[in-house]
Structures are given as C-alpha cells and as structure tokens.
Design a protein around this motif. Structure first.
Motif, mmCIF file in Angstrom:
data_model
loop_
_atom_site.group_PDB
_atom_site.id
_atom_site.type_symbol
_atom_site.label_atom_id
_atom_site.label_comp_id
_atom_site.label_asym_id
_atom_site.label_seq_id
_atom_site.Cartn_x
_atom_site.Cartn_y
_atom_site.Cartn_z
ATOM 1 N N ARG A 74 0.826 -1.217 0.000
ATOM 2 C CA ARG A 74 0.000 0.000 0.000
ATOM 3 C C ARG A 74 0.861 1.269 0.000
ATOM 4 N N ALA A 75 1.872 1.300 0.863
ATOM 5 C CA ALA A 75 2.734 2.483 0.966
ATOM 6 C C ALA A 75 3.530 2.700 -0.320
ATOM 7 N N GLY A 76 4.021 1.631 -0.911
ATOM 8 C CA GLY A 76 4.790 1.743 -2.143
ATOM 9 C C GLY A 76 3.949 2.249 -3.303
ATOM 10 N N ILE A 77 2.734 1.751 -3.394
ATOM 11 C CA ILE A 77 1.828 2.197 -4.462
ATOM 12 C C ILE A 77 1.473 3.663 -4.252
ATOM 13 N N ARG A 78 1.183 4.035 -3.001
ATOM 14 C CA ARG A 78 0.868 5.438 -2.706
ATOM 15 C C ARG A 78 2.049 6.330 -3.100
ATOM 16 N N SER A 79 3.262 5.898 -2.802
ATOM 17 C CA SER A 79 4.448 6.674 -3.139
ATOM 18 C C SER A 79 4.582 6.834 -4.652
ATOM 19 N N GLN A 80 4.329 5.767 -5.381
ATOM 20 C CA GLN A 80 4.413 5.857 -6.842
ATOM 21 C C GLN A 80 3.357 6.814 -7.394
ATOM 22 N N ILE A 81 2.165 6.777 -6.824
ATOM 23 C CA ILE A 81 1.107 7.697 -7.261
ATOM 24 C C ILE A 81 1.512 9.138 -6.956
ATOM 25 N N GLU A 82 2.081 9.374 -5.779
ATOM 26 C CA GLU A 82 2.545 10.726 -5.433
ATOM 27 C C GLU A 82 3.615 11.191 -6.418
ATOM 28 N N ASN A 83 4.479 10.281 -6.842
ATOM 29 C CA ASN A 83 5.488 10.640 -7.840
ATOM 30 C C ASN A 83 4.852 10.972 -9.184
ATOM 31 N N MET A 84 3.791 10.261 -9.539
ATOM 32 C CA MET A 84 3.083 10.566 -10.794
ATOM 33 C C MET A 84 2.498 11.966 -10.748
ATOM 34 N N VAL A 85 1.990 12.352 -9.584
ATOM 35 C CA VAL A 85 1.459 13.716 -9.417
ATOM 36 C C VAL A 85 2.604 14.717 -9.503
ATOM 37 N N ALA A 86 3.709 14.439 -8.822
ATOM 38 C CA ALA A 86 4.855 15.351 -8.830
ATOM 39 C C ALA A 86 5.411 15.542 -10.238
ATOM 40 N N MET A 87 5.356 14.491 -11.044
ATOM 41 C CA MET A 87 5.854 14.570 -12.428
ATOM 42 C C MET A 87 4.777 15.106 -13.375
ATOM 43 N N GLU A 88 3.634 15.487 -12.804
ATOM 44 C CA GLU A 88 2.505 16.048 -13.554
ATOM 45 C C GLU A 88 1.945 15.085 -14.583
ATOM 46 N N LEU A 89 2.009 13.783 -14.266
ATOM 47 C CA LEU A 89 1.376 12.782 -15.117
ATOM 48 C C LEU A 89 -0.112 12.678 -14.814
#
Length: 64
Positions: free
Chosen positions: A16-31
């Motif tokens: 769960r934490a890893g997936i959340r982190s990847q999603i946060e990175n997608m937001v940070a990269m403006e994907l």
C-alpha cells in the motif's frame, strides 16, 4: 485507476505504501492531477496484485 496500473513500476514495492508513493510521484511529475490521484482506490490495486492473476503478472518475465 487504469492509468496508474499502466504506469506502476512492479519492480518497486507494491504494498500500500509503495503504491501510494508511486502515485505521489506521478502527481509530482505532472502525469496526473492530485484529484485524479485521490480517486485511485489503492486497496483494489493491492487486492488485484495479490490475486492469482496479479501474482502471474508480478512473476512474468516480460510484460507487453
């Protein structure tokens, strides 16, 4: 949710934490926007990845 599944790095932590982190990175990269990220049901992704089909996906040598 489909977008997230397409872009998850399955070699990274897929709890769960890893997936959340990847999603946060997608937001940070403006994907994706934060609103889109907030709509993703991480629990459903975790359930899928722990299913028989999800385990096959994780164990595949090559994904098309």
């Amino acid at each position: 949710m489909h977008f997230v599944m397409q872009h998850l790095n399955l070699k990274d932590s897929i709890d769960r934490a890893g997936i959340r982190s990847q999603i946060e990175n997608m937001v940070a990269m403006e994907l994706m926007t934060q609103a889109q990220a907030d709509a993703v049901n991480i629990d459903k992704i975790c359930r899928f990845l722990s299913s028989d089909l999800g385990r096959r996906l994780l164990n595949a040598e090559k994904l098309c």
